[in-house]
Scaffold this motif. Structure first.
Motif, short mmCIF file in Angstrom:
data_model
loop_
_atom_site.label_atom_id
_atom_site.label_comp_id
_atom_site.label_asym_id
_atom_site.label_seq_id
_atom_site.Cartn_x
_atom_site.Cartn_y
_atom_site.Cartn_z
N GLU A 34 65.05 -13.49 26.48
CA GLU A 34 64.03 -12.91 25.61
C GLU A 34 64.63 -12.05 24.51
O GLU A 34 64.09 -11.97 23.40
CB GLU A 34 63.05 -12.07 26.44
N LYS A 35 65.75 -11.39 24.79
CA LYS A 35 66.37 -10.51 23.80
C LYS A 35 66.85 -11.26 22.57
O LYS A 35 67.04 -10.66 21.51
CB LYS A 35 67.54 -9.75 24.44
N LEU A 36 67.05 -12.59 22.70
CA LEU A 36 67.54 -13.38 21.58
C LEU A 36 66.45 -14.24 20.94
O LEU A 36 66.76 -15.05 20.05
CB LEU A 36 68.70 -14.28 22.03
N TRP A 41 76.11 -10.57 20.58
CA TRP A 41 75.65 -10.71 21.96
C TRP A 41 76.85 -10.51 22.88
O TRP A 41 77.77 -11.33 22.92
CB TRP A 41 75.04 -12.10 22.20
N LYS A 64 75.69 -8.70 28.81
CA LYS A 64 74.41 -9.38 28.56
C LYS A 64 73.48 -8.50 27.73
O LYS A 64 72.32 -8.30 28.06
CB LYS A 64 73.74 -9.77 29.88
N GLN A 65 74.03 -7.96 26.63
CA GLN A 65 73.25 -7.07 25.76
C GLN A 65 73.44 -7.49 24.31
O GLN A 65 74.52 -7.96 23.92
CB GLN A 65 73.69 -5.62 25.93
N LEU A 66 72.39 -7.29 23.52
CA LEU A 66 72.46 -7.54 22.09
C LEU A 66 72.83 -6.22 21.40
O LEU A 66 72.13 -5.22 21.53
CB LEU A 66 71.12 -8.06 21.56
#
Length: 457
Positions: free
Chosen positions: A165-167, A274, A279-281
């Motif tokens: 979802e973050k991407l 990314w 696993k973080q933007l």
């Protein structure tokens, strides 16, 4: 005779046929014995196996490196490393393999097997299902001193790539375990910038577990008031043998030749990253660069470190106010001390003189004890206790401890009745008696307290 002759001819023909058949079987056996084995024969017999799989990783997102692992398992030792033919996958970039062929020996169900692995890095460009067709792998097997080589096909393989979802809705980003972005002046000018001065700026990207093709293209620098000469960006790939990771580099340089005076500002650059490890933007920002051309108090301002947005810089005015408050507090404290000293000058002087006087009395008392001058020692005790001379009762009232009372009585006897004295006073006992009297005087009126007035005016 004819019958015998016919039988003889038939027997000769039979023997000839038997000899021919024997020779044919022998020749076939020898031929089959000399025919070498092939990799197909080894696979049919179960002596050679091939498999393909996606190396175990946490969630893989589009544009992130995925490792495809091809494995050969043989009951015979390998004579050389396997070779993989280049292949394509729809909607993915297949990178040239830099990794060495892995090798190990394992015991499976009590039997020793030789295992070779080859890793190929893929970069899926979007989410969805990916189909990997059969890949040709050339194997080199050592069978009883002879090398059996040939190509075998891996089975077809499928895997899925999902987008977190973050991407969602984000197209331009770099997926890497580590990313460094640099923009700096390659050589600082020795003099102030003027019209015609030139500055060369280096721009660089560096990423781990990444392919150069996946690096974003640099935005061209647009700068009014200066001529711009930009070299084409250079993308390259490498492999870190120690860390066993692929690396990607992008370098570019831009030369600015200033055509007019003034303050020129090169805007900050922002890259979305990314972080495949956490696993973080994240956002990587290179700071704004400023150049003063012509007369100015600042010859050049460049590469100034910028604080992150979450770190609020301390205001200079706040620092100045705190400094004023601290200095004012210190001055008030000093004035208060000076006021106290002024108001109690006579008392403090008296205390000082009194302390010096008592120190002399103590030294004289100890000297008298050491030299058996007991009358002088007793006179010193009267003055220290601030008691009228020969007031034995008042002096005894200060001593409550039995041991010190015995010492004081021995001192009286030694001072007035020397002939009756059979014991001497040790220095330790004399000090204990003195300490008892001093402690008692502190409980009463040994010092007059200094008065402190909070009213400075």
């Amino acid at each position: 005779m004819q019958t015998v002759k016919a039988l003889y001819q038939y027997s000769c023909q039979s023997v000839s046929k038997l000899l021919f058949i024997a020779l044919l079987v022998t020749f076939s056996t020898i031929s089959s014995a000399n025919t070498p084995l092939s990799v197909e024969d080894l696979m049919q017999s179960g002596a050679l196996k091939v498999s393909i799989s996606l190396k175990e990783q946490s969630q893989i997102v589009p544009r992130q490196q995925a490792i495809l692992e091809i494995e050969l398992i043989s009951s015979h030792d390998f004579s050389n490393n396997m070779k993989i033919d280049f292949f394509n996958i729809d909607n993915a970039i297949v990178a040239k393999s830099f990794a060495k062929t892995g090798f190990k020996i394992e015991a499976i169900e009590g039997k020793e097997w030789y295992i070779q692995t080859k890793e190929v890095a893929l970069y899926p460009l979007k989410e969805g299902e990916y189909n990997v067709a059969s890949i040709a792998a050339e194997a080199f097997i050592n069978v009883e001193g002879k090398v059996v080589s040939g190509k075998i096909q891996t089975p077809p393989y499928k895997f899925n790539i999902t987008r977190p979802e973050k991407l969602e809705g984000i197209k331009h980003y770099i997926a890497s375990s580590k990313l460094e972005v640099v923009r700096e002046i390659t050589k600082q000018p020795e003099q102030a910038l003027t019209i015609g001065s030139a500055i060369t700026i280096k721009r660089e990207f560096h990423g781990d577990n990444l392919h150069g093709v996946m690096l974003l293209d640099l935005e061209p620098i647009q700068f009014d008031g200066a001529q711009i000469y930009e070299k084409p960006a250079n993308k390259s790939d490498g492999y870190d043998v120690l860390d066993d990771i692929s690396q990607a580099h992008l370098t570019s340089s831009v030369t600015l030749i200033f055509q007019q005076e003034g303050l020129f500002k090169l805007p900050a650059e922002t890259v979305l990253w990314w972080d495949t490890t956490k696993k973080q933007l994240k956002t990587v920002t290179v700071p704004e660069m400023s150049f003063q051309v012509g007369e100015s108090t600042d010859e050049i301002i460049a590469n100034v470190p910028q604080k992150a947005e979450s770190q609020k810089p301390t205001s200079t005015s706040i620092i100045n106010w705190w400094l004023v408050i601290m200095i004012s507090t210190a001055l008030l404290f000093v004035l208060a001390i000076m006021k106290v000293i002024k108001n109690n000058k006579q008392i403090i002087a008296a205390h000082f003189n009194q302390s010096t006087h008592y120190k002399k009395l103590v030294n004289r008392y100890l000297y008298a004890i050491e030299h058996s001058e007991h009358q002088i020692a007793l006179a010193c005790l009267y003055q220290i206790a601030d008691i009228k001379h020969n007031n034995n009762t008042a002096l005894k009232a200060l001593v409550k401890n039995d041991e010190e009372q015995a010492t004081l009585q021995l001192l009286f006897t030694s001072a007035y009745y020397k002939k009756q004295v059979t014991d001497s006073i040790s220095k330790q006992r004399a000090k204990a008696l003195l300490q008892t009297i001093i402690n008692k005087k502190f409980e009463t009126h040994f010092f007059t307290p200094v008065k402190f007035d909070m009213k400075l005016n």
